[in-house]
Scaffold this motif. Structure first.
Motif, PDB file in Angstrom:
ATOM      1  N   PHE A  40       0.849  -1.186  -0.106  1.00  0.00           N
ATOM      2  CA  PHE A  40       0.009   0.287   0.119  1.00  0.00           C
ATOM      3  C   PHE A  40       0.378   1.138   0.343  1.00  0.00           C
ATOM      4  N   THR A  51      -7.293   2.693   0.479  1.00  0.00           N
ATOM      5  CA  THR A  51      -6.863   2.542   1.388  1.00  0.00           C
ATOM      6  C   THR A  51      -7.915   1.572   2.806  1.00  0.00           C
ATOM      7  N   LEU A  68      -7.357  -2.380   1.980  1.00  0.00           N
ATOM      8  CA  LEU A  68      -6.490  -2.598   3.265  1.00  0.00           C
ATOM      9  C   LEU A  68      -6.827  -2.907   4.232  1.00  0.00           C
ATOM     10  N   PHE A 108      -5.440  -2.153  -5.973  1.00  0.00           N
ATOM     11  CA  PHE A 108      -4.829  -2.507  -4.781  1.00  0.00           C
ATOM     12  C   PHE A 108      -5.019  -4.641  -4.189  1.00  0.00           C
TER      13      PHE A 108
END
Length: 212
Positions: free
Chosen positions: A8, A38, A41, A106
């Motif tokens: 990240f 974000t 994550l 991500f």
């Protein structure tokens, strides 16, 4: 072992630095992509927590826990942005899709870092299936909320309905890809096919001058 926090940081720093020299829609989209990363994550922590607390195995977690936690986590920043800043309602699709792009990017990077990227077929399948699924849910969230928020009385129940639809599609996808044979193939293909159907529908409505 994949250290997703390190991944990240590596991806987020260039995006954050680019915001210093961009403005307007380019900066806004970069912000929402970073928020999506974000959220991706954080959703890994949330899903892991509930998986451990409920004693669920990987299959049960993928079908019953992950779809709910991920779709709720993606919805919250969109709602927060809309309720706090009260922007033009027509901007909601851009926000939801930007968050979905960051989330999918991500997640795919972490998945490939753990499983390798030497097989191009594997990479393509990942892109048109799991990656496309998050974009599909972002499209549904953005355009769905832009419709239900036009009527105050429909805002709450409509938001719950949009969330339920996204969770349902996410759970169906996860259920299909854990199966074998034709069902798994169908799971890989249906997110991209639905995106194509939505795109053609949008073009048809625009040709008939029907506002979304």
């Amino acid at each position: 072992m994949t250290y997703i926090e390190n991944v990240f940081i590596c991806i987020a720093i260039p995006l954050i630095l680019s915001m210093l020299f961009t403005r307007g829609r380019a900066r806004s989209f970069t912000v929402f992509v970073t928020i999506g990363m974000t959220v991706s994550l954080l959703s890994a922590y949330v899903s892991g927590f509930f998986m451990s607390a409920l004693g669920a195995d990987a299959v049960i977690s993928a079908i019953e826990i992950t779809p709910v936690s991920e779709e709720v986590m993606k919805l919250l920043p969109t709602l927060f942005w809309f309720l706090i800043y009260e922007p033009d309602i027509r901007k909601l699709p851009d926000v939801a899709i930007g968050i979905a792009v960051g989330f999918a990017t991500f997640e795919n990077v972490c998945f490939l870092a753990e499983n390798g990227a030497e097989d191009i077929r594997f990479v393509l399948i990942r892109g048109i299936s799991a990656g496309a699924l998050h974009i599909l849910c972002g499209i549904m969230t953005g355009f769905g909320l832009s419709v239900v928020f036009r009527q105050r009385w429909l805002a709450l129940t409509g938001t719950v309905g949009v969330l339920g639809a996204c969770v349902g599609f996410h759970a169906i996808y996860n259920l299909l890809v854990t199966a074998q044979g034709a069902w798994r193939t169908a799971g890989y293909l249906f997110p991209s096919l639905l995106i194509a159907v939505l795109f053609l529908t949008k073009r048809l409505l625009l040709q008939r001058k029907i506002s979304l």
